[in-house]
Scaffold this active site. Structure first.
Site, short mmCIF file in Angstrom:
data_model
loop_
_atom_site.label_atom_id
_atom_site.label_comp_id
_atom_site.label_asym_id
_atom_site.label_seq_id
_atom_site.Cartn_x
_atom_site.Cartn_y
_atom_site.Cartn_z
N GLU A 36 43.84 49.80 33.87
CA GLU A 36 43.75 48.34 34.02
C GLU A 36 44.40 47.66 32.83
OE1 GLU A 36 39.90 46.78 35.02
OE2 GLU A 36 39.91 47.78 36.96
N ASP A 65 42.03 44.84 43.04
CA ASP A 65 41.57 44.07 41.90
C ASP A 65 41.09 42.73 42.42
OD1 ASP A 65 41.73 45.19 39.11
OD2 ASP A 65 41.89 43.02 38.81
N PHE A 141 26.79 42.75 46.18
CA PHE A 141 26.88 43.18 44.77
C PHE A 141 27.49 42.05 43.95
CE2 PHE A 141 31.47 43.98 44.20
CZ PHE A 141 31.91 43.95 45.51
N TYR A 143 28.81 39.03 42.09
CA TYR A 143 28.53 37.59 42.14
C TYR A 143 28.02 37.11 43.51
CZ TYR A 143 31.13 37.60 37.75
OH TYR A 143 31.55 37.85 36.47
N LYS A 164 29.39 39.27 55.86
CA LYS A 164 30.19 39.04 54.65
C LYS A 164 31.65 39.46 54.90
CE LYS A 164 31.03 40.49 49.90
NZ LYS A 164 30.75 41.41 48.78
P1 ITT Z 1 37.19 48.99 40.04
O1 ITT Z 1 38.08 48.26 39.07
O2 ITT Z 1 36.81 50.35 39.57
O3 ITT Z 1 37.74 48.99 41.43
P2 ITT Z 1 35.34 46.84 39.43
O4 ITT Z 1 33.98 46.53 39.94
O5 ITT Z 1 35.54 46.95 37.95
O6 ITT Z 1 35.80 48.18 40.16
P3 ITT Z 1 37.36 44.74 39.44
O7 ITT Z 1 37.95 45.24 38.17
O8 ITT Z 1 38.28 44.40 40.58
O9 ITT Z 1 36.33 45.80 40.06
O10 ITT Z 1 36.44 43.53 39.10
C1 ITT Z 1 36.03 42.67 40.08
C2 ITT Z 1 34.69 42.10 39.72
O11 ITT Z 1 34.58 40.88 40.50
C3 ITT Z 1 33.55 43.00 40.16
O12 ITT Z 1 33.06 43.78 39.13
C4 ITT Z 1 32.51 42.01 40.67
O13 ITT Z 1 31.73 41.60 39.59
C5 ITT Z 1 33.35 40.83 41.14
N1 ITT Z 1 33.54 40.89 42.61
C6 ITT Z 1 34.64 41.32 43.29
N2 ITT Z 1 34.43 41.27 44.61
C7 ITT Z 1 33.18 40.83 44.78
C8 ITT Z 1 32.38 40.60 45.91
O14 ITT Z 1 32.81 40.83 47.14
N3 ITT Z 1 31.15 40.15 45.71
C9 ITT Z 1 30.68 39.91 44.47
N4 ITT Z 1 31.35 40.12 43.35
C10 ITT Z 1 32.61 40.58 43.49
NA NA Z 2 37.60 47.32 37.03
#
Ligand code: ITT
Ligand code: NA
Length: 187
Positions: A36, A65, A141, A143, A164
């Site tokens: 990342e 992402d 999960f 937000y 959702k």
């Molecule tokens: P990976 O990078 O390993 O895929 P991550 O959880 O770290 O997993 P991101 O870097 O893409 O994912 O960060 C996105 C963040 O945004 C994630 O940790 C959540 O807090 C939030 N997020 C993304 N999609 C969401 C959803 O559908 N509902 C709630 N929060 C979400």
């Molecule tokens: Na991530």
């Protein structure tokens, strides 16, 4: 068709698989380090990660992402959503939004599919909505308990997964991926 999915977030895998299964796709979570880069652009982060994942796996691979962009906070937490969730969390965001009347926000998901060293396809999903006044619901999960999609009254965390998925940024992005894969199935 099986496509590898590089992520540490099993919630993404479960939601995305429910969406792509109708296109005959199965996403297999794979434990490869997701690179990342620091960037203001989710697209740049996703493309870079997909490129690197392909170099390691040498099979079709996706990364996603995503982030929450709040207008009154100039798009914060945006590309830093994961870090902000782990640090100040939902309560921290609600605190920043105390007394703020413009609660407009959007979720964005960028899915990058790498199928060769030079072929990377990007699919985007955006869901407009607003920040709730309080934490509500225990599904989903991240937000989800503070995000209400436009024209709805429930937070994502008060919706079942299939509901959702109908409205979410991830739903839109992975449906676009599914349609692309279906349209290119004979390649
Ligand atoms: P990976 O990078 O390993 O895929 P991550 O959880 O770290 O997993 P991101 O870097 O893409 O994912 O960060 C996105 C963040 O945004 C994630 O940790 C959540 O807090 C939030 N997020 C993304 N999609 C969401 C959803 O559908 N509902 C709630 N929060 C979400
Ligand atoms: Na991530």
């Amino acid at each position: 068709m099986k496509i590898m999915f590089v992520t540490n977030n099993m919630n993404k895998v479960i939601e995305a698989n429910e969406i792509v299964k109708s296109f005959g796709i199965e996403l297999i979570p794979i434990d490869v380090k997701k690179i990342e880069i620091q960037s203001d652009s989710l697209r740049e982060i996703a493309i870079y990660a997909a490129k690197h994942a392909y170099e390691v796996i040498r099979k079709p691979v996706v990364v996603e992402d995503s982030g929450l962009f709040i207008d009154a906070l100039n798009g914060f937490p945006g590309p830093y959503s994961s870090y902000v969730y782990r640090t100040i969390g939902l309560k921290g965001i609600l605190k920043l939004m105390e007394g703020v009347r413009n609660r407009n926000a959007r979720f964005i998901a960028i899915v990058a599919l790498a199928i060769s060293d030079s072929e990377i396809y990007v699919f985007e999903g955006i869901t407009e909505g607003y920040i709730a006044n309080e934490i509500r619901g225990d599904k989903g999960f991240g937000y989800d308990p503070i995000f209400i999609p436009s024209n709805h009254s429930k937070t994502f965390a008060e919706m079942d997964r299939s509901e959702k998925n109908m409205y979410s940024h991830r739903g839109k992005a992975f449906r676009a991926l599914g349609e692309w894969v279906y349209a290119n199935r004979d390649r």
